[in-house]
Design an enzyme around this catalytic site. Structure first.
Site, PDB file in Angstrom:
ATOM      1  CE  LYS A 268       0.874   1.386   4.401  1.00 47.83           C
ATOM      2  NZ  LYS A 268       1.621   2.590   4.757  1.00 47.83           N
TER       3      LYS A 268
ATOM      4  CG  ASP B 280      -0.659  -0.044   8.311  1.00 51.23           C
ATOM      5  OD1 ASP B 280      -1.570   0.740   8.640  1.00 51.23           O
ATOM      6  OD2 ASP B 280       0.512   0.313   8.088  1.00 51.23           O
TER       7      ASP B 280
END
Ligand code: ATP
Length: 305
Positions: free
Chosen positions: A16, A143
């Site tokens: 990401k 995350d």
């Protein structure tokens, strides 16, 4: 166990980049409230899980030598957590093939945890849907839920409360890999220190402008709206990154920013050809150790053939 062996499950999982990262003040529990926009890119790790008598782990690829091969590895912890929650023995030979830089601000460890959850759920034939896997992932790290979802999503809380958003454009990226890592904890502490000294801006706030640009598929407007509150902290800890960002801007990037807590630098380019050219230029000129092109939004963790 070689690819194609009976029972082996292979999961591909994306890295990401945060298109928007607003970091609120330090909370009493030691975390920060975030408002972030996660964006998955097709820079991926592969995690395989094969039948075995116990949990084991091997790692190859980018940064493999730096990683723990025991319960210190998030993929191992993910397998054990899933087994405990499902009430089954933790039996899997895990292998991670890494392309996502270690401690690079691209959530590689979280991605591997998410992939291990999915691979082991399939290997053990568990009836665990996306909601259950996402809840387990959130226990492994702030995350770790997003890589299961992929695409583009607003993250709130510590980043684990996710809401998918539209992205009408393909974004073409170059990621410049550093030859060192930055621990996310160090970056947050440095931001708190800089803010206390009046040397870093207040939280960026809501990502409304960015979300409108993404929905419109307006890449120039996306470039203008990118923001990362952790960037001043990463630049303070690693001042050489400023030259990397400047080099990308001079060579035609629409925007340049530090990815998450760094030190990976992300460059948004107008198209695939421009990204390939920028990656070649940055490496040829010796500005960076290695530069990778990638596009987003990419799919979340998927069982691959
Ligand atoms: P984030 O963007 O979520 O802050 P990051 O990309 O900066 O994370 P990671 O690569 O996820 O950093 O790893 C941070 C630390 O986690 C590493 O220094 C490593 O020791 C540990 N770690 C444990 N398991 C893994 C894994 N499978 N891959 C990478 N790092 C791992």
């Amino acid at each position: 166990m070689p690819a194609g062996s009976p029972g082996l499950i292979r999961v591909r999982v994306p890295a990401k980049v945060n298109l928007h990262l607003s970091v609120g003040p330090l909370r009493p529990d030691g975390f920060h409230d975030l408002v972030t926009v996660f964006h998955a890119v097709d820079l991926t790790d592969d995690v395989t899980a094969a039948p075995a008598g116990a949990v084991s782990l091997t790692v190859s690829g980018e940064g493999a030598a730096e990683l723990p091969l025991d319960a210190g590895n998030l993929a191992w912890r993910a397998a054990v957590l899933l087994a405990e929650s499902a009430g089954v023995p933790a039996r899997a030979a895990l292998h991670i093939t890494k392309s996502i830089p270690v401690a690079g601000g691209m959530a590689g460890g979280s991605a591997d945890a998410a992939a291990a959850l999915l691979a082991c759920a399939r290997l053990w034939d568990l009836d665990a849907g996306p909601a259950e896997l996402t809840a387990l992932a959130a226990r492994l790290g702030s995350d770790a839920a997003f890589p299961l979802l992929g695409g583009t999503a607003v993250g709130t809380g510590r980043g684990e409360i996710l809401e998918p958003v539209d992205c009408a454009a393909t974004l073409h990226w170059v990621f410049a890999l550093a030859d060192f890592g930055i621990s996310a904890g160090d970056a947050y502490r440095e931001l708190d220190r800089l803010r206390a000294a009046g040397a870093a801006p207040a939280p960026a706030g809501d990502p409304d402008r960015l979300l409108a640009a993404l929905a419109d598929g307006d890449v120039a407007a996306v470039a203008a709206a990118l923001v990362n509150d952790l960037e001043p902290a990463a630049l303070s800890l690693a001042p050489t990154l400023r030259a990397t960002l400047d080099a990308g801007r001079r060579r035609g990037a629409l925007a340049a920013l530090v990815s998450g807590s760094g030190p990976t630098c992300a460059f948004l380019c107008p198209d695939a050809a421009a990204a390939a050219q920028l990656a070649a230029d940055l490496t040829a000129d010796g500005v960076v150790r290695s530069a990778r092109t990638a596009t987003g939004p990419a799919a979340g963790a998927r069982v691959a053939g």
